[in-house]
Write a protein that holds these residues in place. Structure first.
Motif, PDB file in Angstrom:
ATOM      1  N   VAL A 131       0.834  -1.204   0.000  1.00 32.54           N
ATOM      2  CA  VAL A 131       0.000   0.000   0.000  1.00 32.54           C
ATOM      3  C   VAL A 131       0.870   1.256   0.000  1.00 32.54           C
ATOM      4  N   ALA A 132       1.925   1.253   0.821  1.00 31.89           N
ATOM      5  CA  ALA A 132       2.824   2.410   0.861  1.00 31.89           C
ATOM      6  C   ALA A 132       3.539   2.600  -0.474  1.00 31.89           C
ATOM      7  N   ASP A 133       4.035   1.506  -1.056  1.00 33.53           N
ATOM      8  CA  ASP A 133       4.705   1.596  -2.361  1.00 33.53           C
ATOM      9  C   ASP A 133       3.751   2.119  -3.433  1.00 33.53           C
ATOM     10  N   VAL A 134       2.532   1.617  -3.432  1.00 35.08           N
ATOM     11  CA  VAL A 134       1.542   2.062  -4.416  1.00 35.08           C
ATOM     12  C   VAL A 134       1.207   3.536  -4.195  1.00 35.08           C
ATOM     13  N   GLY A 135       1.133   3.950  -2.934  1.00 38.46           N
ATOM     14  CA  GLY A 135       0.903   5.368  -2.653  1.00 38.46           C
ATOM     15  C   GLY A 135       1.984   6.243  -3.252  1.00 38.46           C
ATOM     16  N   ARG A 136       3.246   5.840  -3.100  1.00 30.92           N
ATOM     17  CA  ARG A 136       4.342   6.620  -3.672  1.00 30.92           C
ATOM     18  C   ARG A 136       4.293   6.607  -5.198  1.00 30.92           C
ATOM     19  N   GLY A 137       3.924   5.441  -5.767  1.00 26.67           N
ATOM     20  CA  GLY A 137       3.793   5.374  -7.220  1.00 26.67           C
ATOM     21  C   GLY A 137       2.692   6.277  -7.739  1.00 26.67           C
ATOM     22  N   GLY A 138       1.545   6.298  -7.046  1.00 29.70           N
ATOM     23  CA  GLY A 138       0.456   7.187  -7.430  1.00 29.70           C
ATOM     24  C   GLY A 138       0.840   8.645  -7.279  1.00 29.70           C
ATOM     25  N   GLN A 139       1.580   8.953  -6.224  1.00 24.65           N
ATOM     26  CA  GLN A 139       2.051  10.314  -5.981  1.00 24.65           C
ATOM     27  C   GLN A 139       2.956  10.789  -7.120  1.00 24.65           C
ATOM     28  N   ALA A 140       3.890   9.936  -7.537  1.00 28.22           N
ATOM     29  CA  ALA A 140       4.799  10.296  -8.622  1.00 28.22           C
ATOM     30  C   ALA A 140       4.036  10.470  -9.935  1.00 28.22           C
ATOM     31  N   HIS A 141       3.019   9.642 -10.137  1.00 26.50           N
ATOM     32  CA  HIS A 141       2.215   9.753 -11.353  1.00 26.50           C
ATOM     33  C   HIS A 141       1.487  11.088 -11.405  1.00 26.50           C
ATOM     34  N   VAL A 142       0.923  11.524 -10.287  1.00 27.09           N
ATOM     35  CA  VAL A 142       0.229  12.807 -10.246  1.00 27.09           C
ATOM     36  C   VAL A 142       1.198  13.941 -10.569  1.00 27.09           C
ATOM     37  N   ALA A 143       2.401  13.861  -9.998  1.00 31.68           N
ATOM     38  CA  ALA A 143       3.400  14.907 -10.245  1.00 31.68           C
ATOM     39  C   ALA A 143       3.793  14.960 -11.716  1.00 31.68           C
ATOM     40  N   GLU A 144       3.977  13.787 -12.333  1.00 27.41           N
ATOM     41  CA  GLU A 144       4.422  13.741 -13.727  1.00 27.41           C
ATOM     42  C   GLU A 144       3.293  14.069 -14.692  1.00 27.41           C
TER      43      GLU A 144
END
Length: 200
Positions: A131-144
């Motif tokens: 869940v934490a890894d997916v959260g960071r992945g989603g966060q990076a996607h929003v930024a990009e």
């Protein structure tokens, strides 16, 4: 065979009465696959319960077959977490249009396979860490994709960091190291005894 048949077969497996055989088999396959595993995962009750169910259902399968189960579990849990995150946060500027997880099957380079969400590699086989890894992945996607900082601490205006601390994945503000929110709330934690194909 339907889903209830799957569960009934696991409950009546004759291998369930031989935990010592499971321990010996698991020690062997874990040594073969430890290049793709977190050592801490191997001692976690969630992982051990799941591995025991795989053993009870399939017996003393070789490491390549067990690696396929590990990979499928990681992929299914990543998909589950990503869908829950997108559903929850779409309305608040979160990763509602997050990419599908990228996956590579187990092989020489990745003994237990590879699962990425955006640029974030899923590094664990445990639900809260995923869940934490997916959260960071989603966060990076929003930024990009949107050029947007998400999520943001309402007190300090800084971007948050997803981490599984104290047994649950949360969004942390590093300004004063405080918990702002859970990554998933409510948290649809999976039943570790469920077959991998039922996890989504």
């Amino acid at each position: 065979m339907d889903d209830m048949d799957d569960m009934d077969d696991m409950e009546t497996s004759p291998l369930r009465d031989h935990p010592e055989r499971f321990a010996a088999w698991h020690a062997c396959v874990a040594r073969q696959l430890d290049a793709g595993r977190s050592a801490a995962d191997l001692q976690d009750d969630e992982y051990r319960s799941w591995a025991y169910e795989v053993y009870c259902q399939h017996g003393e399968i070789p490491e390549a077959a067990f690696a396929d189960h590990l990979h499928l579990r990681q992929l299914r849990l990543s998909e589950r977490a990503l869908k829950c995150l997108a559903d929850r946060d779409l309305r608040s500027g979160g990763p509602g249009e997050a990419p599908e997880p990228y996956a590579e099957s187990p092989g020489e380079q990745f003994p237990t396979g590879l699962v990425n969400v955006g640029d974030e590699r899923i590094g664990s086989f445990l639900w809260q860490e995923i869940v934490a890894d997916v959260g960071r992945g989603g966060q990076a996607h929003v930024a990009e994709a949107r050029g947007k900082l998400w999520p943001v601490c309402p007190e300090h205006g800084r971007g948050l960091h997803a981490a599984a601390t104290g047994g649950r994945a949360g969004w942390w503000c590093l300004a004063t190291d405080h918990l702002v929110a859970w990554v998933l709330d409510p948290d649809p934690a999976p039943d570790p005894s469920a077959p991998d194909h039922l996890l989504r």
